[in-house]
Design a protein around this motif. Structure first.
Motif, PDB file in Angstrom:
ATOM      1  N   ILE A 168       0.858  -1.314  -0.022  1.00 33.10           N
ATOM      2  CA  ILE A 168       0.005   0.020  -0.006  1.00 33.10           C
ATOM      3  C   ILE A 168       0.844   1.204  -0.104  1.00 33.10           C
ATOM      4  O   ILE A 168       1.604   1.514   0.796  1.00 33.10           O
ATOM      5  CB  ILE A 168      -0.828   0.089   1.170  1.00 33.10           C
ATOM      6  N   VAL A 169       0.915   1.911  -1.246  1.00 31.06           N
ATOM      7  CA  VAL A 169       1.683   3.162  -1.076  1.00 31.06           C
ATOM      8  C   VAL A 169       0.705   4.363  -0.900  1.00 31.06           C
ATOM      9  O   VAL A 169      -0.433   4.463  -1.549  1.00 31.06           O
ATOM     10  CB  VAL A 169       2.283   3.503  -2.546  1.00 31.06           C
ATOM     11  N   SER A 170       0.998   5.221   0.107  1.00 31.13           N
ATOM     12  CA  SER A 170      -0.034   6.488   0.484  1.00 31.13           C
ATOM     13  C   SER A 170       0.869   7.430   0.541  1.00 31.13           C
ATOM     14  O   SER A 170       2.071   7.472   0.985  1.00 31.13           O
ATOM     15  CB  SER A 170      -0.852   6.005   1.430  1.00 31.13           C
ATOM     16  N   SER A 171       0.432   8.668   0.306  1.00 32.56           N
ATOM     17  CA  SER A 171       1.259  10.068   0.511  1.00 32.56           C
ATOM     18  C   SER A 171       0.509  11.017   1.347  1.00 32.56           C
ATOM     19  O   SER A 171       0.300  12.182   0.822  1.00 32.56           O
ATOM     20  CB  SER A 171       1.731  10.546  -0.665  1.00 32.56           C
ATOM     21  N   PRO A 172       0.007  10.759   2.520  1.00 35.80           N
ATOM     22  CA  PRO A 172      -0.574  11.812   3.582  1.00 35.80           C
ATOM     23  C   PRO A 172       0.692  12.782   3.769  1.00 35.80           C
ATOM     24  O   PRO A 172       1.728  12.252   4.517  1.00 35.80           O
ATOM     25  CB  PRO A 172      -0.998  11.116   4.705  1.00 35.80           C
ATOM     26  N   SER A 173       0.989  14.146   3.335  1.00 38.26           N
ATOM     27  CA  SER A 173       2.116  14.810   3.919  1.00 38.26           C
ATOM     28  C   SER A 173       3.424  14.234   3.012  1.00 38.26           C
ATOM     29  O   SER A 173       4.112  15.168   2.609  1.00 38.26           O
ATOM     30  CB  SER A 173       2.291  14.693   5.157  1.00 38.26           C
ATOM     31  N   ARG A 174       3.476  12.989   3.330  1.00 35.64           N
ATOM     32  CA  ARG A 174       4.853  12.515   2.375  1.00 35.64           C
ATOM     33  C   ARG A 174       4.386  11.036   2.139  1.00 35.64           C
ATOM     34  O   ARG A 174       3.599  10.440   2.539  1.00 35.64           O
ATOM     35  CB  ARG A 174       5.767  12.610   3.434  1.00 35.64           C
ATOM     36  N   ASN A 175       5.566  10.415   1.231  1.00 32.07           N
ATOM     37  CA  ASN A 175       5.039   9.139   0.656  1.00 32.07           C
ATOM     38  C   ASN A 175       5.486   7.980   1.879  1.00 32.07           C
ATOM     39  O   ASN A 175       6.633   8.213   2.421  1.00 32.07           O
ATOM     40  CB  ASN A 175       6.263   8.699  -0.522  1.00 32.07           C
ATOM     41  N   PHE A 176       4.487   6.911   1.831  1.00 32.61           N
ATOM     42  CA  PHE A 176       4.944   6.040   2.773  1.00 32.61           C
ATOM     43  C   PHE A 176       4.530   4.806   1.937  1.00 32.61           C
ATOM     44  O   PHE A 176       3.609   4.674   1.358  1.00 32.61           O
ATOM     45  CB  PHE A 176       4.125   5.808   4.032  1.00 32.61           C
ATOM     46  N   VAL A 177       5.490   3.432   2.280  1.00 31.03           N
ATOM     47  CA  VAL A 177       5.223   2.144   1.661  1.00 31.03           C
ATOM     48  C   VAL A 177       4.742   1.223   2.838  1.00 31.03           C
ATOM     49  O   VAL A 177       5.570   1.185   3.685  1.00 31.03           O
ATOM     50  CB  VAL A 177       6.141   1.811   0.659  1.00 31.03           C
ATOM     51  N   THR A 178       3.610   0.692   2.583  1.00 29.79           N
ATOM     52  CA  THR A 178       3.339  -0.343   3.746  1.00 29.79           C
ATOM     53  C   THR A 178       3.214  -1.763   3.322  1.00 29.79           C
ATOM     54  O   THR A 178       2.349  -1.590   2.302  1.00 29.79           O
ATOM     55  CB  THR A 178       2.052   0.225   4.671  1.00 29.79           C
ATOM     56  N   GLU A 217      -4.015  10.114  10.390  1.00 33.65           N
ATOM     57  CA  GLU A 217      -5.432   9.807   9.610  1.00 33.65           C
ATOM     58  C   GLU A 217      -5.449   8.414   8.925  1.00 33.65           C
ATOM     59  O   GLU A 217      -6.167   7.701   9.181  1.00 33.65           O
ATOM     60  CB  GLU A 217      -5.811  10.912   8.661  1.00 33.65           C
ATOM     61  N   VAL A 218      -4.154   8.300   8.401  1.00 35.74           N
ATOM     62  CA  VAL A 218      -3.921   6.775   7.610  1.00 35.74           C
ATOM     63  C   VAL A 218      -3.489   5.732   8.860  1.00 35.74           C
ATOM     64  O   VAL A 218      -3.808   4.741   8.732  1.00 35.74           O
ATOM     65  CB  VAL A 218      -2.895   7.061   6.704  1.00 35.74           C
ATOM     66  N   GLU A 228      -7.199   1.966   5.173  1.00 35.60           N
ATOM     67  CA  GLU A 228      -6.898   1.664   3.838  1.00 35.60           C
ATOM     68  C   GLU A 228      -7.643   2.859   3.043  1.00 35.60           C
ATOM     69  O   GLU A 228      -7.355   3.088   1.962  1.00 35.60           O
ATOM     70  CB  GLU A 228      -7.168   0.343   3.285  1.00 35.60           C
ATOM     71  N   ASP A 229      -8.732   3.184   3.384  1.00 30.94           N
ATOM     72  CA  ASP A 229      -9.805   3.990   2.790  1.00 30.94           C
ATOM     73  C   ASP A 229      -8.948   5.509   2.743  1.00 30.94           C
ATOM     74  O   ASP A 229      -8.876   6.148   1.906  1.00 30.94           O
ATOM     75  CB  ASP A 229     -11.155   4.205   3.281  1.00 30.94           C
ATOM     76  N   ALA A 230      -8.556   5.955   4.020  1.00 27.71           N
ATOM     77  CA  ALA A 230      -7.740   7.032   4.045  1.00 27.71           C
ATOM     78  C   ALA A 230      -6.489   7.097   3.226  1.00 27.71           C
ATOM     79  O   ALA A 230      -6.195   8.126   2.641  1.00 27.71           O
ATOM     80  CB  ALA A 230      -7.392   7.508   5.590  1.00 27.71           C
ATOM     81  N   ALA A 231      -5.999   5.831   3.360  1.00 24.94           N
ATOM     82  CA  ALA A 231      -4.668   5.764   2.372  1.00 24.94           C
ATOM     83  C   ALA A 231      -5.034   6.053   1.174  1.00 24.94           C
ATOM     84  O   ALA A 231      -4.170   6.592   0.524  1.00 24.94           O
ATOM     85  CB  ALA A 231      -3.978   4.458   2.687  1.00 24.94           C
ATOM     86  N   ALA A 232      -6.076   5.696   0.524  1.00 27.47           N
ATOM     87  CA  ALA A 232      -6.299   5.768  -1.044  1.00 27.47           C
ATOM     88  C   ALA A 232      -6.761   7.048  -1.182  1.00 27.47           C
ATOM     89  O   ALA A 232      -6.629   7.552  -2.429  1.00 27.47           O
ATOM     90  CB  ALA A 232      -7.589   4.911  -1.242  1.00 27.47           C
ATOM     91  N   ARG A 233      -6.914   7.958  -0.356  1.00 34.12           N
ATOM     92  CA  ARG A 233      -7.252   9.451  -0.382  1.00 34.12           C
ATOM     93  C   ARG A 233      -5.656  10.347  -0.703  1.00 34.12           C
ATOM     94  O   ARG A 233      -5.855  11.312  -1.362  1.00 34.12           O
ATOM     95  CB  ARG A 233      -7.791   9.910   0.763  1.00 34.12           C
ATOM     96  N   TYR A 234      -4.921   9.562  -0.529  1.00 35.68           N
ATOM     97  CA  TYR A 234      -3.478  10.101  -0.784  1.00 35.68           C
ATOM     98  C   TYR A 234      -2.623   9.648  -1.448  1.00 35.68           C
ATOM     99  O   TYR A 234      -1.894   8.888  -1.121  1.00 35.68           O
ATOM    100  CB  TYR A 234      -2.880  10.486   0.741  1.00 35.68           C
TER     101      TYR A 234
END
Ligand SMILES: O=NC(=O)[C@@H](O)[C@H](O)[C@H](O)CO
Ligand SMILES: [Co+2]
Length: 410
Positions: free
Chosen positions: A9-19, A356-357, A384-390
């Motif tokens: 799961i790659v998400s970028s709330p403020s910055r990129n994270f890989v989970t 949030e994520v 995961e829904d929050a993650a998908a928003r970023y």
């Protein structure tokens, strides 16, 4: 129990994270952090295109065997991308094992060796008034130790200081990764830096007294003799540590620094295996291990290197920037709570969007990070829904050039 799915799961709330999220046939899931600031997609691909398929059908309880299998079966070894990918698997499997046992991971590592984890925060300022305000903010936030970074006269933008164009008083409490397709160039002059820094620490000591533990990050930018000069010139200000004083690919370089100064040394946030520390620990060339679970292959090797370090009275000082996700941060807090040779934990608070994520169960009070004894596994969940928003946005760390245009460590 069997692994039935492994998702990146790659998400970028403020910055990129890989989970990494690993799911089992008994309904348990585990999370692992695979974030490598500026090279996130390389790790996402290493996991998604190569490792995840190897996990399906494996017994998640076999953490050590899985780690050794992933490390040795690829034939090619070490390096930040490989070890961040393996780290995520390792963390997720410890998360699952804790959940299966109904215990926080630190209980599986020997139980708590202290009430909580003492921290240090990042104080920064372009000038002394800004720096002093930032120190006060960190103390008000609950940190009992503070890292000091300032601008250097004549240099436009350097590591550890909020980008100049940001509003004044902007704190360096968020690791840079400039969004865009090319890293930002900053400038550097070691001589100006060496001539400036002692006066800054003298001013900080005059303002805050002799007892407040002060840290400083040299960020790999000095030669060994320059690092020796700085360590010696800062001795009157009694630092808790001088970090990354010189690039330590050449571990023997620290012998020269050690000969000239008693300022404690911390190294290792860019290391990814225990072998990177072997000479540094065996010759007692450092005082603190700066590794982070995410970049070092996970919880398993982090515990191993700390048990090796304990034989030389070397303590932990795990890397805790905002470009390690709350999952990776929690993972190393579990190691920090369990080991006897704990030193200090770098603690940069994540943004509201990141929180949030990722929902965390650790707390910060009375100057200590405390892990929830009733939260099994790592004590972290991912929305995961929050993650998908970023969605992911390409971003790079800055780099340095000297006045003559030579590329230099940032
Ligand atoms: O001690 N902390 C540091 O050196 C960090 O600020 C690193 O520059 C960033 O994590 C790199 O992504
Ligand atoms: Co550092």
């Amino acid at each position: 129990m069997k692994i039935i799915a492994a998702e990146v799961i790659v998400s970028s709330p403020s910055r990129n994270f890989v989970t990494l999220k690993i799911s089992t046939d008994e309904g348990l899931t585990g999370l692992g952090d695979a974030t490598l600031n500026g090279r996130e997609l390389a790790v996402a691909s290493y996991l998604g295109d190569h490792l995840c398929q190897l996990l399906i059908g494996r017994d998640p309880h076999r953490i050590e065997d899985t780690w050794q299998f992933l490390y040795r079966s690829s034939y090619w070894r070490r390096g930040p991308v490989t070890m961040a990918a393996i780290a995520a698997v390792d963390m997720a499997l410890w998360d699952i094992k804790g959940k299966a046992a109904g215990l926080p991971v630190y209980q599986l590592l020997g139980g708590a060796s202290r009430t909580g984890l003492r921290t240090y925060g990042h104080a920064s300022g372009r000038d002394l008034p800004e720096l002093f305000d930032s120190v006060r903010e960190n103390l008000a936030e609950g940190h009992t130790s503070v890292r000091i970074q300032t601008a250097v006269p004549g240099l436009k933008a350097i590591y550890g200081i909020a980008a100049q164009e940001q509003s004044s008083g902007e704190r360096y409490d968020y690791e840079p990764a400039g969004r865009g397709a090319h890293p930002v160039e900053e400038d550097w002059d070691t001589r100006a830096y060496l001539n400036h820094l002692p006066s800054v620490f003298e001013a900080v000591r005059n303002e805050f007294g002799p007892d407040l533990p002060l840290l400083h990050d040299g960020h790999h930018r000095m030669t060994p003799i320059q690092a020796a000069k700085l360590g010696k010139s800062l001795e009157p200000y009694d630092l808790f540590w001088l970090e990354d004083c010189t690039p330590a690919e050449n571990q023997e370089a620290l012998r020269l620094v050690r000969q000239h100064t008693t300022t404690p040394l911390a190294i290792g946030e860019v290391f990814n295996t225990v072998w990177d520390f072997q000479t540094l620990i065996r010759e007692q060339l450092i005082d603190y291990v700066r590794a982070a679970s995410t970049h070092f292959g996970g919880i398993s090797p982090l515990k191993k290197v700390m048990d090796y370090a304990a034989q030389y009275q070397i303590k932990s000082g795990f890397h805790g920037p905002t470009d390690i996700s709350p999952v990776g941060f929690a993972a190393q807090c579990h190691v920090g709570l369990a080991i006897h040779n704990y030193g200090i934990q770098e603690y940069m608070l994540h943004s509201a969007q990141t929180n949030e994520v990722f929902q965390q169960s650790l707390s910060f009070s009375g100057g200590l990070i405390r892990l929830d004894p009733s939260a099994p596994g790592l004590g972290i969940s991912l929305d995961e829904d929050a993650a998908a928003r970023y969605p992911y946005q390409q971003a790079y760390l800055p780099y340095n050039r000297l006045a003559d245009g030579t590329v230099h460590d940032w």
